[in-house]
Design an enzyme around this catalytic site. Structure first.
Site, mmCIF file in Angstrom:
data_model
loop_
_atom_site.group_PDB
_atom_site.id
_atom_site.type_symbol
_atom_site.label_atom_id
_atom_site.label_comp_id
_atom_site.label_asym_id
_atom_site.label_seq_id
_atom_site.Cartn_x
_atom_site.Cartn_y
_atom_site.Cartn_z
ATOM 1 N N LYS A 237 0.818 -1.214 0.000
ATOM 2 C CA LYS A 237 0.000 0.000 0.000
ATOM 3 C C LYS A 237 0.856 1.270 0.000
ATOM 4 O O LYS A 237 0.429 2.320 -0.464
ATOM 5 C CB LYS A 237 -0.929 0.037 1.216
ATOM 6 C CG LYS A 237 -1.829 -1.171 1.394
ATOM 7 C CD LYS A 237 -2.941 -1.213 0.373
ATOM 8 C CE LYS A 237 -4.103 -2.108 0.776
ATOM 9 N NZ LYS A 237 -3.810 -3.542 0.841
HETATM 10 C C1 LIG Z 1 -4.458 -4.704 0.509
HETATM 11 C C2 LIG Z 1 -3.711 -5.980 0.490
HETATM 12 C C3 LIG Z 1 -3.993 -7.017 -0.425
HETATM 13 C C4 LIG Z 1 -5.153 -6.932 -1.407
HETATM 14 O O1 LIG Z 1 -4.920 -5.973 -2.401
HETATM 15 P P1 LIG Z 1 -6.134 -5.411 -3.326
HETATM 16 O O2 LIG Z 1 -5.529 -4.321 -4.107
HETATM 17 O O3 LIG Z 1 -7.182 -4.934 -2.356
HETATM 18 O O4 LIG Z 1 -6.616 -6.549 -4.148
HETATM 19 C C5 LIG Z 1 -3.185 -8.138 -0.447
HETATM 20 N N1 LIG Z 1 -2.167 -8.274 0.433
HETATM 21 C C6 LIG Z 1 -1.872 -7.323 1.344
HETATM 22 C C7 LIG Z 1 -0.761 -7.546 2.295
HETATM 23 C C8 LIG Z 1 -2.624 -6.137 1.411
HETATM 24 O O5 LIG Z 1 -2.324 -5.197 2.318
#
Ligand SMILES: *Cc1c(COP(=O)(O)O)cnc(C)c1O
Length: 459
Positions: free
Chosen positions: A112
Site C-alpha cells: 500500500k
Molecule cells: C491490501 C492488500 C492485499 C489486497 O490488495 P487489493 O488491491 O485490495 O486486491 C493483499 N495483500 C496485502 C498484504 C494487502 O495489504
C-alpha cells in the site's frame, strides 16, 4: 486526460478533481477516458531507469497538467526515498521459473505504501486553500500506509476507521502510535464491512460543507501508482522478448486492476493470475461468471478477507460499460449479478484465478522457505500458491507479488515455519510508543462528530 464514471453518468472530471473527490457523483469510480500507450522500445529502456523516474514516467499521462513533469518526478523521488532498498521493488529469484517482487520495503511494510506515499504528496500539492478531510476504512494495511503518508501535512486531515479487535496488533500499533494533530484513529465496535458502510454513508450524506476525500483504492491514483512496478519487474525480465505472468494476492482487486492497466498500456503480460484466500468471490466469478457476495471468513491473510471487490467494477466497465449500472444495482439489491459475454471474454483472455485455503497458504509458505530460503507472509503465500498451480507453459516466468513483509504477520509465519520472523528495528521502536485511539459505536452521527471536531472550529 479526462476521467469518466464507471456508472455512465454525464459528469466528466479533470485529473485534479478525480484525485481530490475520490468517487464520481453518480456513485461510480473514475476511469481515464483512454489508456495511454507505451511503445515496445520505450518499455525495453525502462530496465535502466531508477524506480522513481520510471514511476513518474508512467504516472505522467494520468496526472496530465494537474502537476508538471519535473515536479511529479520530485514527488516520486521523495515518495520512494523512505523505502529501505535502493531498488525500491527488488525482484528476487525463487526457484525454476518463479520470482518474488518485494513490494514491502516501504515505511509500513506492505505494498500500500507504493500508492499512498505518492497520493499523500499529490493531495498536498493539489489541495489549495480549502482544507481536505480524508475519511477511510481499513482492515489493516491501508490505514497505516495512509497515516504514514499524510501525518503532519498542512490543510489535510485524516479520520481512519478500523474494526475494534479485528486487525493484528502490529497493524493497530502502526496506526495508533503516530502522534500527529491531523490524524484521528477510531476503533469501531463492528466489522470491516460496518466501517466501509459508515464511510460510504458519510460520503453520501456529507458532513456539513466539509470537503471530504478518499484514500481507499476507489481513488484512481491508488491504482495508477501501482502500475509502475509491473513495468519495472517485466522490463528486468526482458518481457518484450518473453512475456511474463504475475500472481496477485487479491482482495479489493486494486492491485490486479493496476496490472490490467499495465497490460492495456502495452506491457507484454501473458496472464494475470488472481489469488484469493478462502474468501473466493473473485475466483468464483472468474470460473462461473456469477459474482455473488458471501459471508466474510477470518483468515491468516486478513487484508484479503473481503466480500465485495470494489475495483472489479473498473474491469467490468472496460469490458462492457453499458452493463455496469444494472449490475451494480443488482449487487446492492440481491448481492449478485452475472457477467456478460463480453466481460467473460475479457476475463478469460487476460486472467486466471485460484483460491488458497489455510493449508494451501501454509504449504506455499513452506515451499518458499525450503526451496528458496525465503520467509514470506500469508498474503504473498496465497499468491505463490496460485503461481505454483498455474497451467501456463513452463517457459513463462511467473512473478509473485510480495504484498506484505513477514514481520507484519509473525504469528501466522510462526505457525507455518515453527519460528517467528525477526522484527524490524522500526517495529521494535513502535512497540515502545503509546497508542492513541478512541473506541466508537458503529454509528454515522458519532463518526461525523469526530470528523467535525478534527476539521476544527470552522466546520
Ligand atoms: C491490501 C492488500 C492485499 C489486497 O490488495 P487489493 O488491491 O485490495 O486486491 C493483499 N495483500 C496485502 C498484504 C494487502 O495489504
Amino acid at each position: 486526460m479526462r476521467y469518466v464514471s464507471t456508472r455512465g453518468g454525464p459528469a466528466t472530471s479533470s485529473a485534479r478533481d478525480a484525485i481530490l473527490s475520490g468517487t464520481a457523483p453518480d456513485g461510480g469510480l473514475w476511469m481515464p477516458e483512454a489508456i495511454p500507450q507505451l511503445p515496445a522500445e520505450r518499455i525495453a529502456e525502462l530496465a535502466e531507469l531508477p524506480y522513481p523516474d520510471l514511476a513518474a514516467l508512467i504516472l505522467s499521462p494520468f496526472i496530465g497538467d494537474a502537476i508538471d513533469d519535473q515536479r511529479l518526478l520530485d514527488l516520486c523521488i521523495e515518495a520512494y526515498a523512505g523505502f529501505d532498498d535502493p531498488e525500491v521493488a527488488p525482484l528476487v529469484p525463487l526457484a525454476g521459473r518463479h520470482w518474488l517482487l518485494e513490494l514491502f520495503r516501504g515505511p509500513t511494510l506492505a505494498f500500500k505504501d507504493f500508492a499512498l506515499q505518492v497520493l499523500g504528496r499529490v493531495l498536498a500539492e493539489l489541495v489549495g486553500e480549502r482544507p481536505l478531510v480524508l475519511v477511510g476504512a481499513t482492515s489493516g494495511d491501508t490505514g497505516s500506509a495512509a497515516i504514514a503518508a499524510v501525518a503532519g501535512r498542512p490543510n489535510i486531515a485524516l479520520v481512519m476507521l478500523h474494526p475494534e479487535g479485528r486487525v493484528s496488533e502490529v497493524q493497530r500499533r502502526q496506526m495508533t502510535t503516530v502522534d500527529a494533530p491531523n490524524i484521528v484513529n477510531l476503533a469501531v465496535r463492528g466489522s470491516f464491512d460496518d466501517c466501509q458502510r459508515l464511510v460510504k454513508q458519510l460520503f453520501a450524506e456529507g458532513v456539513g460543507d466539509l470537503r471530504l476525500g478518499a484514500v481507499n483504492s476507489i481513488n484512481w491514483l491508488r491504482i495508477a501508482a501501482q502500475v509502475p512496478y509491473y513495468f519495472a519487474a517485466a522490463a528486468k525480465l526482458n518481457a518484450i522478448e518473453h512475456p511474463v505472468a504475475f500472481a496477485v494476492p487479491s482482495g479489493n482487486f486494486g492491485n490486479a486492476c493496476a496490472g490490467y492497466v499495465a497490460r492495456a498500456m502495452g506491457l507484454p503480460i501473458e496472464r494475470l493470475i488472481i489469488a484469493t484466500n478462502s474468501n473466493d468471490i473473485l475466483h468464483r466469478a472468474f470460473t462461473t461468471g456469477l459474482y455473488e457476495r458471501g459471508e466474510a471468513l477470518a483468515t491468516t491473510a486478513p487484508a484479503m478477507d473481503i466480500q465485495v471487490a470494489s475495483n472489479f467494477e473498473r474491469m467490468l466497465f472496460v469490458a462492457d460499460r453499458e452493463a455496469v449500472p444494472e449490475q451494480m444495482k443488482a449487487l446492492a439489491e440481491n448481492g449478485r449479478f452475472h457477467l456478460t459475454h463480453a466481460q467473460r471474454d475479457l476475463v478469460d483472455a487476460r486472467f486466471s484465478s485460484a483460491s488458497a485455503d489455510e493449508p494451501a497458504i501454509v504449504a506455499a509458505t513452506r515451499w518458499a522457505n525450503e526451496r528458496a530460503g525465503q520467509v514470506i507472509d500469508p498474503h504473498t503465500a496465497a499468491g505463490l500458491h496460485a503461481a505454483l498451480h498455474s497451467d501456463l507453459p513452463h517457459d513463462v516466468p511467473i512473478v509473485t507479488l510480495g504484498t506484505a513483509h513477514p514481520a507484519k504477520f509473525p504469528d501466522a509465519v510462526a505457525a507455518a515455519l515453527g519460528e517467528r520472523p525477526p522484527m524490524t528495528e522500526a517495529l521494535q521502536e513502535m512497540f515502545a510508543r503509546p497508542e492513541l485511539y478512541e473506541v466508537v459505536d458503529a454509528d454515522a452521527e458519532a463518526i461525523a462528530g469526530h470528523v467535525r471536531k478534527l476539521a476544527g472550529p470552522s466546520a
